[in-house]
Design an enzyme around this catalytic site. Structure first.
Site, short mmCIF file in Angstrom:
data_model
loop_
_atom_site.label_atom_id
_atom_site.label_comp_id
_atom_site.label_asym_id
_atom_site.label_seq_id
_atom_site.Cartn_x
_atom_site.Cartn_y
_atom_site.Cartn_z
N CYS A 1 0.95 -1.27 0.02
CA CYS A 1 0.07 -0.18 0.04
C CYS A 1 0.75 1.21 0.06
CB CYS A 1 -0.91 -0.11 1.24
SG CYS A 1 -0.17 0.00 3.03
N HIS B 1 -2.78 1.00 6.92
CA HIS B 1 -3.17 1.10 5.61
C HIS B 1 -3.27 2.46 5.14
CE1 HIS B 1 -4.13 -0.94 1.76
NE2 HIS B 1 -5.21 -0.33 1.66
N HIS C 1 -5.81 1.77 -4.28
CA HIS C 1 -4.93 1.36 -3.24
C HIS C 1 -4.50 0.06 -3.80
CE1 HIS C 1 -7.92 -1.15 -0.67
NE2 HIS C 1 -8.67 -0.74 -1.81
#
Length: 148
Positions: free
Chosen positions: A59, A110, A122
């Site tokens: 990420c 994240h 993402h």
């Protein structure tokens, strides 16, 4: 003598004007719209832990890579990213803002790029993809957003 005084004044003015433009050239070229456009080109790239290239992204590696492509150097990890930038409310999100979530551990774990219309892009377990903030999983995991 007067000629040298004029030259000195002109030189001093040139230096002072130059210091007004001390922003890095790369940062001056940064555009949130360009980052979003570049990010969309990588939809489908697989997830890879620690990945920072189009052969596989994690990420934060995805965020790092897409911003670097437009000349904006951001920190490499979720934790480092979370320490930088300015908090923005969910209702004030603009394309290019970063969104932080808590997933496998408490706190930010994240990060994603907001692209507008309550959507974000993402790199997660299924690779680079677009999801919605209204998705029950992401809605519950949302922590904060930041602008850089």
């Amino acid at each position: 003598m007067r000629k040298y005084a004029i030259i000195s004044v002109v030189f001093a003015l040139m230096l002072s004007v130059g210091s007004l433009f001390s922003v890095k050239e790369a940062d001056a070229a940064y555009s949130p719209t360009a980052v979003v456009s570049i990010a969309k080109k990588y939809i489908g790239v697989p997830y890879k832990y620690g990945g920072t290239t189009p052969s596989g992204f994690d990420c934060s590696g995805f965020i790092y890579y897409t911003h670097k492509r437009v000349g904006k150097i951001l920190p490499r990890t979720v934790a480092q990213l979370y320490k930088k930038g300015k908090f923005v409310s969910k209702s004030s999100l603009r394309p290019g803002d970063l969104i932080f979530f808590t997933t496998y551990k408490k706190g930010p774990s994240h990060v994603a790029l907001y692209i507008g219309k309550q959507q974000f892009i993402h790199s997660a377990s299924k690779g680079v993809r677009i999801d919605r903030l209204s998705n029950p999983y992401w809605k519950k995991a949302y922590i904060a957003a930041k602008r850089y």
